[in-house]
Design an enzyme around this catalytic site. Structure first.
Site, PDB file in Angstrom:
ATOM      1  CE  LYS A  25      -1.836   1.531   4.063  1.00  0.00           C
ATOM      2  NZ  LYS A  25      -1.461   2.954   4.277  1.00  0.00           N
ATOM      3  CG  ASN A  26       2.391   2.663   3.609  1.00  0.00           C
ATOM      4  OD1 ASN A  26       1.212   2.951   3.418  1.00  0.00           O
ATOM      5  ND2 ASN A  26       2.899   2.483   4.820  1.00  0.00           N
ATOM      6  NE  ARG A  95      -0.917  11.583   8.495  1.00  0.00           N
ATOM      7  CZ  ARG A  95      -0.571  12.846   8.603  1.00  0.00           C
ATOM      8  NH1 ARG A  95      -1.411  13.709   9.097  1.00  0.00           N
ATOM      9  NH2 ARG A  95       0.626  13.250   8.234  1.00  0.00           N
ATOM     10  CB  CYS A 119      -4.326   9.623  12.714  1.00  0.00           C
ATOM     11  SG  CYS A 119      -2.766   9.259  13.460  1.00  0.00           S
ATOM     12  NE  ARG A 124       0.647  10.021  11.002  1.00  0.00           N
ATOM     13  CZ  ARG A 124       0.439   8.930  10.278  1.00  0.00           C
ATOM     14  NH1 ARG A 124      -0.643   8.224  10.446  1.00  0.00           N
ATOM     15  NH2 ARG A 124       1.332   8.542   9.389  1.00  0.00           N
ATOM     16  N   PRO A 125       2.108  16.058  11.795  1.00  0.00           N
ATOM     17  CG  PRO A 125       4.169  16.745  12.630  1.00  0.00           C
ATOM     18  CD  PRO A 125       3.085  15.727  12.823  1.00  0.00           C
ATOM     19  CG  ASP A 127       6.859  20.227  10.307  1.00  0.00           C
ATOM     20  OD1 ASP A 127       6.210  19.170  10.422  1.00  0.00           O
ATOM     21  OD2 ASP A 127       8.003  20.372  10.783  1.00  0.00           O
ATOM     22  CG  ASP A 309       3.279   1.284   9.628  1.00  0.00           C
ATOM     23  OD1 ASP A 309       2.906   2.116  10.470  1.00  0.00           O
ATOM     24  OD2 ASP A 309       3.363   1.536   8.411  1.00  0.00           O
ATOM     25  CB  ILE A 331       8.125   6.444  14.523  1.00  0.00           C
ATOM     26  CG1 ILE A 331       9.365   5.584  14.271  1.00  0.00           C
ATOM     27  CG2 ILE A 331       7.693   7.200  13.274  1.00  0.00           C
ATOM     28  CD1 ILE A 331      10.502   6.255  13.589  1.00  0.00           C
ATOM     29  NE  ARG A 401      -6.715   3.927   6.062  1.00  0.00           N
ATOM     30  CZ  ARG A 401      -5.742   4.336   6.875  1.00  0.00           C
ATOM     31  NH1 ARG A 401      -5.930   4.400   8.157  1.00  0.00           N
ATOM     32  NH2 ARG A 401      -4.577   4.715   6.385  1.00  0.00           N
TER      33      ARG A 401
HETATM   34  C1  UD1 Z   1       4.621   6.657   6.613  1.00  0.00           C
HETATM   35  C2  UD1 Z   1       3.698   5.470   6.472  1.00  0.00           C
HETATM   36  C3  UD1 Z   1       3.189   5.021   7.831  1.00  0.00           C
HETATM   37  C4  UD1 Z   1       4.340   4.767   8.772  1.00  0.00           C
HETATM   38  C5  UD1 Z   1       5.284   5.969   8.819  1.00  0.00           C
HETATM   39  C6  UD1 Z   1       6.547   5.715   9.619  1.00  0.00           C
HETATM   40  C7  UD1 Z   1       2.692   5.866   4.313  1.00  0.00           C
HETATM   41  C8  UD1 Z   1       1.473   6.234   3.534  1.00  0.00           C
HETATM   42  N1  UD1 Z   1       2.573   5.877   5.625  1.00  0.00           N
HETATM   43  O1  UD1 Z   1       3.850   7.712   7.176  1.00  0.00           O
HETATM   44  O2  UD1 Z   1       2.428   3.833   7.637  1.00  0.00           O
HETATM   45  O3  UD1 Z   1       3.833   4.543  10.079  1.00  0.00           O
HETATM   46  O4  UD1 Z   1       5.702   6.313   7.478  1.00  0.00           O
HETATM   47  O5  UD1 Z   1       7.275   4.671   9.051  1.00  0.00           O
HETATM   48  O6  UD1 Z   1       3.707   5.518   3.757  1.00  0.00           O
HETATM   49  N2  UD1 Z   1       7.027  14.319  10.727  1.00  0.00           N
HETATM   50  C9  UD1 Z   1       7.129  15.652  11.022  1.00  0.00           C
HETATM   51  N3  UD1 Z   1       6.793  16.556  10.044  1.00  0.00           N
HETATM   52  C10 UD1 Z   1       6.377  16.173   8.800  1.00  0.00           C
HETATM   53  C11 UD1 Z   1       6.288  14.788   8.520  1.00  0.00           C
HETATM   54  C12 UD1 Z   1       6.606  13.880   9.509  1.00  0.00           C
HETATM   55  O7  UD1 Z   1       7.492  16.048  12.118  1.00  0.00           O
HETATM   56  O8  UD1 Z   1       6.108  17.035   7.958  1.00  0.00           O
HETATM   57  C13 UD1 Z   1       7.392  13.319  11.778  1.00  0.00           C
HETATM   58  C14 UD1 Z   1       6.214  12.438  12.175  1.00  0.00           C
HETATM   59  O9  UD1 Z   1       5.422  13.031  13.171  1.00  0.00           O
HETATM   60  C15 UD1 Z   1       6.924  11.184  12.656  1.00  0.00           C
HETATM   61  C16 UD1 Z   1       8.172  11.118  11.771  1.00  0.00           C
HETATM   62  O10 UD1 Z   1       8.319  12.414  11.207  1.00  0.00           O
HETATM   63  O11 UD1 Z   1       7.351  11.329  13.988  1.00  0.00           O
HETATM   64  C17 UD1 Z   1       8.103  10.104  10.662  1.00  0.00           C
HETATM   65  O12 UD1 Z   1       6.902  10.275   9.944  1.00  0.00           O
HETATM   66  P1  UD1 Z   1       6.804   9.989   8.387  1.00  0.00           P
HETATM   67  O13 UD1 Z   1       7.930   9.093   7.986  1.00  0.00           O
HETATM   68  O14 UD1 Z   1       6.638  11.260   7.650  1.00  0.00           O
HETATM   69  O15 UD1 Z   1       5.451   9.180   8.304  1.00  0.00           O
HETATM   70  P2  UD1 Z   1       4.397   9.205   7.119  1.00  0.00           P
HETATM   71  O16 UD1 Z   1       5.084   9.413   5.811  1.00  0.00           O
HETATM   72  O17 UD1 Z   1       3.239  10.083   7.456  1.00  0.00           O
END
Ligand code: UD1
Length: 425
Positions: A25-26, A95, A119, A124-125, A127, A309, A331, A401
């Site tokens: 999926k991801n 998301r 969520c 889940r930022p 930025d 995950d 994480i 999902r």
């Molecule tokens: C992806 C996966 C999700 C998995 C996660 C961590 C998809 C669709 N989803 O989510 O299943 O649990 O990776 O392996 O692939 N963060 C920030 N700012 C941002 C983005 C992220 O601070 O703009 C932080 C998050 O809060 C978290 C960390 O970075 O602590 C890692 O998150 P991220 O790797 O971005 O997760 P996703 O891509 O949302």
């Protein structure tokens, strides 16, 4: 009245046999979103049939990208005029919809994408996604719950983008935005999850020179036009890990096929720690569980560390362990909504900050539990496989999902599991 599905699982002894793993999926989500960048039809293979994929295709359709599914293949066509607005109603369902931000800026020059919101386990930022677009020259603001972004005159420009935190989503979005930007882009501290590598490999196969795939520094030379090549989605490492956990918790013997053992090193090590015998082939993993599982500790971390995950499913396994296990999530430090539900099944789990301490109990007993997110649902089903009597998991729309035909796959290897319809709130 709303009718929703629930899953009923009964402890039914060891699982035995073979389970084939679906596409990831991801990995599929960013690759399908990349279609926005192409003027010719793109064909993607091994796309799983999941709700998140349908949600993304609906969003892409709203943006003007047509798609046709033939079995596991999806052909997407973004040759027509595209719109640039991703509305709240679709983005809130998933998301990863934020992935359209980069490609829309690249192709259309502007984007209006709803902020996804949090969520079940916290904020889940986005930025880092926004920072990456700004580095590439976009003007970005947040207005009435929407990320409103505009490319500079002449389009996005290559830049050096350094991520303070390793982010799968922000790395994918940056890649999608910069691959057709003018000049070179360097991504520093890029995420190296297999799903990110796979997106980079797809874009490279379509003609974008990308150096450093698989490392934390990616160099991307922007191209005027991408040339589509058919591309297969990699197997889902989390689905594979979930079935391995199911084999382990039932003391079963499962051969998980069509997967990538090299993507699962940390999970396989933990299963060995839990006393499982693991044999890997080129594309298969055999897991023989032995009961009770030995206690083990995990700390989630970016790849190649233990995946967040898989934390919930391994907690289910730990809950019938022979000693005290500690599961720490670095994480998502609040990702513990499954704890209270596992406790309803008789587990002894206490939270100490972002560590769940799991103590041995005689066994689990079936109860009504509620899934709060995708992986929590998987954990409750895994726990239900060994709980005495019946476990009733409600709100299973979460499981749809991200797991393709999970009941059928589990039933084929001996689980007593069925889906029922019930009235919901
Ligand atoms: C992806 C996966 C999700 C998995 C996660 C961590 C998809 C669709 N989803 O989510 O299943 O649990 O990776 O392996 O692939 N963060 C920030 N700012 C941002 C983005 C992220 O601070 O703009 C932080 C998050 O809060 C978290 C960390 O970075 O602590 C890692 O998150 P991220 O790797 O971005 O997760 P996703 O891509 O949302």
């Amino acid at each position: 009245m709303v009718v929703i599905d629930a899953i009923l699982v009964k402890g039914n002894g060891p699982l035995r046999g073979e389970v084939a793993i679906s596409g990831s999926k991801n990995a599929a989500l960013p690759i399908l979103t990349a279609a926005i960048l192409f003027r010719d039809p793109v064909s993607i293979d091994n796309v799983p049939e999941l709700r998140d994929i349908t949600t993304l295709l609906n969003l892409l359709s709203l943006l003007g990208v047509r798609s046709v599914r033939r079995g596991k293949r999806i052909v997407l066509d973004a040759s027509g005029p595209l719109s640039h607005e991703a509305p709240y109603d679709l983005v809130r369902k998933m998301r990863a919809s934020i992935y359209v931000l980069g490609p829309l800026l690249a192709r259309v020059g502007e984007a209006r994408v709803s902020l996804p919101g949090g969520c079940a386990w916290g904020p889940r930022p986005v930025d880092l996604h926004i920072m990456a677009m700004e580095k590439l020259g976009a003007e970005v603001s947040v207005d009435h719950g929407y990320v409103v972004a505009k490319s500079p005159p002449g389009g996005l420009r290559g830049a050096t983008i350094s991520f303070g935190t390793s982010s799968v989503g922000a790395t994918c979005n940056a890649l999608l935005a910069c691959v057709t930007a003018k000049g070179e882009t360097t991504l520093e501290n890029a995420a190296i999850e297999p799903e990110v590598d796979s997106l980079a490999e797809f874009l490279a196969a379509c003609g974008a020179p990308i150096d450093g795939i698989g490392t934390r520094t990616l160099h991307v030379r922007g191209v005027d036009r991408l040339r589509p090549v058919p591309f297969p989605v990699i197997p889902d490492r989390i689905e594979a890990g979930t079935f391995l956990a199911a084999a382990a918790i039932t003391g079963g013997d499962l051969n998980v096929t069509g997967c990538r053992p090299d993507h699962l090193d940390a999970v396989l090590q933990t299963l060995r720690d839990a006393g499982c015998e693991i044999e890997t082939g080129k594309n298969s993993i055999r897991c023989r569980g032995s009961l009770p599982p030995k206690s083990f500790d995990i700390t989630t971390a970016p790849y190649p560390g233990f995946p967040t995950d898989m934390q919930a499913q391994m907690m289910a396994l730990a809950s019938i362990g022979d000693g005290v296990s500690r599961l720490t999530d670095t994480i998502y430090t609040d990702r513990f909504t499954h704890v209270a539900e596992l406790v309803r099944l008789g587990a002894d789990v206490r939270l100490e900050g972002n560590t769940a301490v799991v103590r041995p109990v005689g066994g689990l007993s079936g109860a009504r539990v509620m899934a709060s997110d995708l992986r929590a649902s998987a954990a409750l089903i895994v726990a239900g496989l060994v709980a005495k009597g019946q476990t009733h998991v409600s709100r299973v729309y979460h499981i749809d999902r991200g797991y393709e035909r999970i009941e059928e796959k589990l039933r084929n290897v001996g689980a007593s599991i069925e889906r029922v319809r019930e009235e919901g709130p």
